[in-house]
Design a protein around this motif. Sequence first.
Motif, PDB file in Angstrom:
ATOM      1  N   GLU A 167      -7.427  -8.036   3.000  1.00 55.62           N
ATOM      2  CA  GLU A 167      -8.017  -9.060   3.053  1.00 55.62           C
ATOM      3  C   GLU A 167      -7.908  -9.624   1.480  1.00 55.62           C
ATOM      4  O   GLU A 167      -7.501 -11.143   1.741  1.00 55.62           O
ATOM      5  N   GLU A 168      -7.533  -9.222   0.614  1.00 54.91           N
ATOM      6  CA  GLU A 168      -7.741  -9.564  -0.516  1.00 54.91           C
ATOM      7  C   GLU A 168      -6.061  -9.689  -1.033  1.00 54.91           C
ATOM      8  O   GLU A 168      -5.850  -9.824  -1.947  1.00 54.91           O
ATOM      9  N   GLY A 169      -5.536  -9.058  -0.577  1.00 50.63           N
ATOM     10  CA  GLY A 169      -4.031  -8.743  -1.359  1.00 50.63           C
ATOM     11  C   GLY A 169      -3.963  -7.665  -2.481  1.00 50.63           C
ATOM     12  O   GLY A 169      -3.365  -7.816  -2.926  1.00 50.63           O
ATOM     13  N   ILE A 170      -4.340  -7.282  -2.409  1.00 50.56           N
ATOM     14  CA  ILE A 170      -4.493  -5.613  -3.180  1.00 50.56           C
ATOM     15  C   ILE A 170      -3.347  -5.206  -3.174  1.00 50.56           C
ATOM     16  O   ILE A 170      -3.224  -4.559  -2.403  1.00 50.56           O
ATOM     17  N   ALA A 171      -2.621  -4.559  -4.485  1.00 41.47           N
ATOM     18  CA  ALA A 171      -1.625  -4.080  -4.049  1.00 41.47           C
ATOM     19  C   ALA A 171      -2.114  -3.047  -4.424  1.00 41.47           C
ATOM     20  O   ALA A 171      -2.900  -2.414  -6.035  1.00 41.47           O
ATOM     21  N   PHE A 172      -1.889  -1.444  -3.775  1.00 42.88           N
ATOM     22  CA  PHE A 172      -2.218  -0.500  -3.830  1.00 42.88           C
ATOM     23  C   PHE A 172      -0.939   0.818  -4.624  1.00 42.88           C
ATOM     24  O   PHE A 172       0.029   0.461  -3.039  1.00 42.88           O
ATOM     25  N   LEU A 173      -1.168   1.434  -5.848  1.00 43.05           N
ATOM     26  CA  LEU A 173      -0.133   2.611  -5.989  1.00 43.05           C
ATOM     27  C   LEU A 173      -0.722   3.917  -6.118  1.00 43.05           C
ATOM     28  O   LEU A 173      -1.542   4.037  -6.740  1.00 43.05           O
ATOM     29  N   ILE A 174      -0.562   4.705  -4.650  1.00 40.95           N
ATOM     30  CA  ILE A 174      -1.225   5.886  -4.521  1.00 40.95           C
ATOM     31  C   ILE A 174      -0.897   7.141  -5.363  1.00 40.95           C
ATOM     32  O   ILE A 174      -0.107   7.507  -4.064  1.00 40.95           O
ATOM     33  N   VAL A 175      -1.344   8.210  -5.945  1.00 38.12           N
ATOM     34  CA  VAL A 175      -0.037   9.679  -6.379  1.00 38.12           C
ATOM     35  C   VAL A 175      -1.553  10.142  -5.784  1.00 38.12           C
ATOM     36  O   VAL A 175      -2.937  10.540  -5.449  1.00 38.12           O
ATOM     37  N   THR A 176      -0.791  10.989  -4.691  1.00 41.67           N
ATOM     38  CA  THR A 176      -1.136  11.675  -3.477  1.00 41.67           C
ATOM     39  C   THR A 176      -0.894  13.490  -3.627  1.00 41.67           C
ATOM     40  O   THR A 176       0.513  13.020  -3.468  1.00 41.67           O
ATOM     41  N   HIS A 177      -1.568  13.974  -3.022  1.00 35.95           N
ATOM     42  CA  HIS A 177      -0.379  15.420  -2.893  1.00 35.95           C
ATOM     43  C   HIS A 177      -0.500  15.877  -1.119  1.00 35.95           C
ATOM     44  O   HIS A 177      -0.520  16.680  -0.891  1.00 35.95           O
ATOM     45  N   ASP A 178      -1.632  14.547  -0.501  1.00 35.36           N
ATOM     46  CA  ASP A 178      -2.253  15.020   0.292  1.00 35.36           C
ATOM     47  C   ASP A 178      -0.768  14.182   1.822  1.00 35.36           C
ATOM     48  O   ASP A 178      -1.078  12.630   1.805  1.00 35.36           O
TER      49      ASP A 178
ATOM     50  N   LEU B 275      -3.287  -4.645  -8.482  1.00 34.00           N
ATOM     51  CA  LEU B 275      -2.744  -3.897  -8.374  1.00 34.00           C
ATOM     52  C   LEU B 275      -3.608  -2.638  -8.866  1.00 34.00           C
ATOM     53  O   LEU B 275      -3.879  -2.441 -10.197  1.00 34.00           O
ATOM     54  N   VAL B 276      -3.635  -1.773  -8.334  1.00 33.15           N
ATOM     55  CA  VAL B 276      -4.570  -0.152  -8.115  1.00 33.15           C
ATOM     56  C   VAL B 276      -3.997   0.323  -8.192  1.00 33.15           C
ATOM     57  O   VAL B 276      -2.746   0.869  -7.534  1.00 33.15           O
ATOM     58  N   LEU B 277      -3.533   1.690  -9.149  1.00 32.25           N
ATOM     59  CA  LEU B 277      -3.320   2.453  -9.679  1.00 32.25           C
ATOM     60  C   LEU B 277      -4.466   3.565  -9.197  1.00 32.25           C
ATOM     61  O   LEU B 277      -5.494   3.640 -10.093  1.00 32.25           O
ATOM     62  N   ALA B 278      -4.130   4.479  -8.428  1.00 30.92           N
ATOM     63  CA  ALA B 278      -4.830   5.503  -7.488  1.00 30.92           C
ATOM     64  C   ALA B 278      -4.164   7.018  -7.911  1.00 30.92           C
ATOM     65  O   ALA B 278      -3.595   7.470  -7.122  1.00 30.92           O
ATOM     66  N   ASP B 279      -4.974   7.854  -8.840  1.00 20.83           N
ATOM     67  CA  ASP B 279      -4.486   9.310  -8.726  1.00 20.83           C
ATOM     68  C   ASP B 279      -5.883   9.623  -7.728  1.00 20.83           C
ATOM     69  O   ASP B 279      -6.814  10.524  -8.582  1.00 20.83           O
ATOM     70  N   GLU B 280      -5.113  10.676  -6.053  1.00 22.83           N
ATOM     71  CA  GLU B 280      -5.487  11.034  -5.620  1.00 22.83           C
ATOM     72  C   GLU B 280      -7.177  10.837  -5.471  1.00 22.83           C
ATOM     73  O   GLU B 280      -8.431  11.333  -5.583  1.00 22.83           O
TER      74      GLU B 280
ATOM     75  N   PHE C 168       0.463  -1.450  -0.107  1.00 26.82           N
ATOM     76  CA  PHE C 168      -0.005  -0.083  -0.221  1.00 26.82           C
ATOM     77  C   PHE C 168       1.206   1.626  -0.081  1.00 26.82           C
ATOM     78  O   PHE C 168       1.260   1.599   1.322  1.00 26.82           O
ATOM     79  N   VAL C 169       1.126   1.494  -0.784  1.00 25.38           N
ATOM     80  CA  VAL C 169       2.318   2.531  -1.205  1.00 25.38           C
ATOM     81  C   VAL C 169       1.499   4.184  -1.747  1.00 25.38           C
ATOM     82  O   VAL C 169       1.030   3.915  -2.663  1.00 25.38           O
ATOM     83  N   ALA C 170       2.034   5.214  -1.150  1.00 22.78           N
ATOM     84  CA  ALA C 170       2.249   6.586  -1.903  1.00 22.78           C
ATOM     85  C   ALA C 170       2.678   6.896  -2.326  1.00 22.78           C
ATOM     86  O   ALA C 170       4.030   6.466  -2.564  1.00 22.78           O
TER      87      ALA C 170
END
Length: 236
Positions: free
Chosen positions: A196-207, A168-173, A38-40
């Motif tokens: 729960e499901e082991g989904i990896a997240f790469l989250i672009v954020t300015h927060d 993998l989920v790629l999330a922009d803000e 779970f990475v920002a």
Amino acid sequence: MAETVLELRGVRKRYGGGASPLVEVLHGIDLTLVAGDFVALVGPSGSGKSTLLNLVGLLETPSEGEIWLASEPVHHASDAARTALRNRYLGFVFQFHHLLPAFTAEENVLMPVLAGHGRISPADRERARALLARTGLAAHAHKRPLQLSGGQQQRVAIVRALMNRPRLVLADEPTGNLDSHTAHDVFALLRELNREEGIAFLIVTHDPALAARCDRQVHLQDGRLLPPARADAPGG
């Protein structure tokens, strides 16, 4: 050992050529994500975050280097192959929700299933309705996007990204259009599914507050990943 979901090896991206000078936006990026990460992804405007997200999302191809997705080399994949890989392994949440206005919230959520499998099963509908309920949208499942608030539309987009149980989920803000209470609930849902499901997240954020709640922060500056801050560094 957790499965490697994403690996970038020496990835560079250049634009221009011909009559225009070549401009290199990314300079030799090495990055690895494993299942459950779970990475920002943070950095100033113009640092290359959007370009990196487009490369990982198979929307662009690197000028040099390798990209591996779920142990498959994808850097030289054809357009058709990239489309299939996106449907199989990736979920997307961008700043703009990109919902189809002629379809209901539930139908929008089910679009990745229809695109990937050509049909929708009763189990798919059950998962879609359960995810909508967990984000407070059960009563709005049969409304079209224009009948929903901006925050509700963004939550539909988030549920859509999770529908196919991507690696993998790629999330922009991903919570940028939500009020603080709803943002907290949506973030909690992302974390729950991540665990729960082991989904990896790469989250672009300015927060900074959101980035701090991720397991790891990856800092991009001038097209280069900065080394992780040392725990014993001054102020660390």
